[in-house]
Design a protein around this motif. Sequence first.
Motif, PDB file in Angstrom:
ATOM      1  N   GLU A 142      -2.670   9.903  -4.882  1.00 31.73           N
ATOM      2  CA  GLU A 142      -3.065   9.018  -4.691  1.00 31.73           C
ATOM      3  C   GLU A 142      -2.923   7.694  -4.186  1.00 31.73           C
ATOM      4  O   GLU A 142      -2.016   7.901  -3.333  1.00 31.73           O
ATOM      5  CB  GLU A 142      -2.301   8.472  -6.341  1.00 31.73           C
ATOM      6  CG  GLU A 142      -2.642   9.042  -7.267  1.00 31.73           C
ATOM      7  CD  GLU A 142      -1.221   9.576  -8.359  1.00 31.73           C
ATOM      8  OE1 GLU A 142      -1.531   9.574  -9.550  1.00 31.73           O
ATOM      9  OE2 GLU A 142      -0.456   8.359  -8.464  1.00 31.73           O
ATOM     10  N   LEU A 143      -3.467   6.473  -3.734  1.00 33.70           N
ATOM     11  CA  LEU A 143      -3.491   5.642  -2.827  1.00 33.70           C
ATOM     12  C   LEU A 143      -3.288   3.983  -3.695  1.00 33.70           C
ATOM     13  O   LEU A 143      -3.928   4.647  -5.248  1.00 33.70           O
ATOM     14  CB  LEU A 143      -4.666   5.778  -2.331  1.00 33.70           C
ATOM     15  CG  LEU A 143      -5.176   6.331  -1.182  1.00 33.70           C
ATOM     16  CD1 LEU A 143      -6.366   6.073  -0.488  1.00 33.70           C
ATOM     17  CD2 LEU A 143      -4.143   6.363  -0.002  1.00 33.70           C
ATOM     18  N   LEU A 144      -2.178   3.932  -3.761  1.00 30.37           N
ATOM     19  CA  LEU A 144      -1.639   2.596  -4.738  1.00 30.37           C
ATOM     20  C   LEU A 144      -1.679   1.120  -3.585  1.00 30.37           C
ATOM     21  O   LEU A 144      -1.846   1.264  -2.249  1.00 30.37           O
ATOM     22  CB  LEU A 144      -0.185   2.750  -4.672  1.00 30.37           C
ATOM     23  CG  LEU A 144       0.450   4.065  -4.864  1.00 30.37           C
ATOM     24  CD1 LEU A 144       1.437   4.144  -4.891  1.00 30.37           C
ATOM     25  CD2 LEU A 144      -0.467   4.595  -6.539  1.00 30.37           C
ATOM     26  N   ALA A 145      -2.547   0.169  -4.303  1.00 30.27           N
ATOM     27  CA  ALA A 145      -2.842  -1.433  -3.570  1.00 30.27           C
ATOM     28  C   ALA A 145      -2.606  -2.597  -4.642  1.00 30.27           C
ATOM     29  O   ALA A 145      -2.650  -2.128  -5.827  1.00 30.27           O
ATOM     30  CB  ALA A 145      -4.418  -0.542  -2.911  1.00 30.27           C
ATOM     31  N   PRO A 146      -2.971  -3.188  -4.470  1.00 35.03           N
ATOM     32  CA  PRO A 146      -2.539  -4.100  -5.630  1.00 35.03           C
ATOM     33  C   PRO A 146      -3.838  -4.305  -6.582  1.00 35.03           C
ATOM     34  O   PRO A 146      -4.864  -4.278  -5.747  1.00 35.03           O
ATOM     35  CB  PRO A 146      -2.456  -5.251  -4.816  1.00 35.03           C
ATOM     36  CG  PRO A 146      -2.099  -5.428  -3.164  1.00 35.03           C
ATOM     37  CD  PRO A 146      -2.511  -3.962  -3.126  1.00 35.03           C
ATOM     38  N   LEU A 166       0.916  -0.766  -0.335  1.00 37.59           N
ATOM     39  CA  LEU A 166       0.376   0.201   0.180  1.00 37.59           C
ATOM     40  C   LEU A 166       0.785   1.123   0.051  1.00 37.59           C
ATOM     41  O   LEU A 166       1.791   1.255   0.414  1.00 37.59           O
ATOM     42  CB  LEU A 166      -1.213  -0.076   1.472  1.00 37.59           C
ATOM     43  CG  LEU A 166      -1.824  -0.945   1.305  1.00 37.59           C
ATOM     44  CD1 LEU A 166      -2.499  -0.974   2.620  1.00 37.59           C
ATOM     45  CD2 LEU A 166      -2.977  -0.763   0.302  1.00 37.59           C
ATOM     46  N   GLY A 167       0.691   2.388  -1.195  1.00 37.74           N
ATOM     47  CA  GLY A 167       0.742   3.056  -1.098  1.00 37.74           C
ATOM     48  C   GLY A 167       0.160   4.704  -1.196  1.00 37.74           C
ATOM     49  O   GLY A 167      -0.403   4.750  -1.458  1.00 37.74           O
ATOM     50  N   LEU A 168       1.019   5.523  -0.412  1.00 37.50           N
ATOM     51  CA  LEU A 168       0.140   6.681  -0.503  1.00 37.50           C
ATOM     52  C   LEU A 168       1.132   8.192  -1.238  1.00 37.50           C
ATOM     53  O   LEU A 168       2.608   8.435  -0.445  1.00 37.50           O
ATOM     54  CB  LEU A 168      -0.519   7.578   0.859  1.00 37.50           C
ATOM     55  CG  LEU A 168      -0.613   8.656   0.689  1.00 37.50           C
ATOM     56  CD1 LEU A 168      -1.856   9.016   0.338  1.00 37.50           C
ATOM     57  CD2 LEU A 168      -0.954   9.549   2.038  1.00 37.50           C
ATOM     58  N   LEU A 169       0.813   9.165  -2.540  1.00 41.85           N
ATOM     59  CA  LEU A 169       1.329   9.753  -2.799  1.00 41.85           C
ATOM     60  C   LEU A 169       1.036  11.389  -3.432  1.00 41.85           C
ATOM     61  O   LEU A 169      -0.589  11.038  -3.651  1.00 41.85           O
ATOM     62  CB  LEU A 169       1.921   9.203  -4.119  1.00 41.85           C
ATOM     63  CG  LEU A 169       2.988   8.094  -4.175  1.00 41.85           C
ATOM     64  CD1 LEU A 169       3.164   8.038  -6.011  1.00 41.85           C
ATOM     65  CD2 LEU A 169       3.751   8.141  -3.476  1.00 41.85           C
ATOM     66  N   THR A 170       1.161  12.429  -3.118  1.00 38.56           N
ATOM     67  CA  THR A 170       1.285  13.712  -3.510  1.00 38.56           C
ATOM     68  C   THR A 170       1.494  13.897  -4.875  1.00 38.56           C
ATOM     69  O   THR A 170       3.190  13.843  -5.049  1.00 38.56           O
ATOM     70  CB  THR A 170       1.016  14.073  -2.220  1.00 38.56           C
ATOM     71  OG1 THR A 170       0.363  14.120  -1.035  1.00 38.56           O
ATOM     72  CG2 THR A 170       0.764  15.715  -2.719  1.00 38.56           C
ATOM     73  N   VAL A 171       0.653  13.749  -5.777  1.00 36.94           N
ATOM     74  CA  VAL A 171       1.111  14.178  -7.244  1.00 36.94           C
ATOM     75  C   VAL A 171       1.361  15.360  -7.591  1.00 36.94           C
ATOM     76  O   VAL A 171      -0.193  15.478  -7.918  1.00 36.94           O
ATOM     77  CB  VAL A 171       0.619  12.834  -8.093  1.00 36.94           C
ATOM     78  CG1 VAL A 171       1.344  13.220  -9.404  1.00 36.94           C
ATOM     79  CG2 VAL A 171       1.330  11.736  -7.446  1.00 36.94           C
ATOM     80  N   THR A 172       1.980  16.286  -7.457  1.00 38.02           N
ATOM     81  CA  THR A 172       2.062  17.617  -8.287  1.00 38.02           C
ATOM     82  C   THR A 172       2.205  17.802  -9.517  1.00 38.02           C
ATOM     83  O   THR A 172       2.998  17.330 -10.116  1.00 38.02           O
ATOM     84  CB  THR A 172       3.291  18.521  -7.499  1.00 38.02           C
ATOM     85  OG1 THR A 172       3.137  18.413  -6.137  1.00 38.02           O
ATOM     86  CG2 THR A 172       2.697  19.758  -8.088  1.00 38.02           C
TER      87      THR A 172
END
Length: 280
Positions: A113-117, A91-97
Motif C-alpha cells: 500500500e502506498l499512502l498519499a494525501p 507519503l507512506g509505504l506499508l506491506t499489509v499482511t
Amino acid sequence: MVVRQRGRVGAAVVALAGLLLCGAPLTGCASLGIAAEDARPGTGAVGVLERSAAVLVRQGSSRARTSMEMATGGTRVTIRGEGVYDYRGRLGLLTVTLPQDPAGAEEHLPITELLAPGALFMKNRGAGVPADKWVRVDTTTLSDGNLVTGGATDPYTAVELLRGVRAATYVGRAEVEGASVRHYRGVADIGLAARRASAGDREPLRAAAKGFATSEVPFDAYLDDRGRVRKVRHRFSFVNGRRKTAVEVTSTTLLYGFGAPAEVRLPASGDIFTGEIAAQ
C-alpha cells in the motif's frame, strides 16, 4: 473485497473480514514546552496531544508498524502492516499482511500500500487486477476516510486524529519498544480533527465523521519526552447495514526508527489499473 470506493463503512469492513476469513519524573521536555504539570492527571494533556502531529512533521520520517483487529461472526481477525512514512511529504509505504486461514495456509499475498494525501494505492489487490498493476482509491469518497477500509490506518492520519481531542488524562509512565513514554488516555472527535487537520486529511476525515456510528473515538497514546508519538491505539465504532449493533475495530500504530529513509514513489498513470474490480 478490501476496498470499496463508495458505500457505508460497515459494508467495506465486513467485506474485508469476509476476504480474510475464507511512574518516573519527566525529563528533557523543556525545549518543547511540555510543562511539569503534564505529569498531573488531566492537566495539559490536551495541548500536548494536539501538538503531536506537528512534532512528527518536524521529525521528518519514521518506520511504522500497524495492526487492525475486528471481530465478526464470533471470530477475531488481525491485519498487520509494516513500512516507512515521510511526514513532510505525507507519503507512506506499508506491506499489509492478511491472516492465514484456519488450516494454516496463507491464502493471499501481502498487499503493498502506498499512502498519499487523498489517495490509497494497492498492489497485489487480486480479484482480476494484473499483478503488475496498482489500484487507486480516492479516500475522500470512502465513508470511513480510509481509517479502516485499507486494513491499516495511515500513520500520520492516526496522529492527526489527536488534533480533535475532546478530553484526555495523563495515566503515567510506561515503556514502548524499550523507550520510556508518557501514557495518555482520552476521546477524540473526528469532526473536530477534520477542521484542524492538514489539507490532505481534511476531506477524508470529514467523510469519516459522517460514516461512523459515532464521531467520538476513544484512544490511548504514548509519547516520548520529545513529544513524539511512539504508539497510538484507536477504537472505532460503526454500524453495519445488515445489523443494528455497532462493530468495533481497534487500530494500533507503532512509530519507531525516527529519521529512517522513507523514499516513496507513487505509480505512474500507466501502472494504475483502470478496469472493473471484481467483488469478493
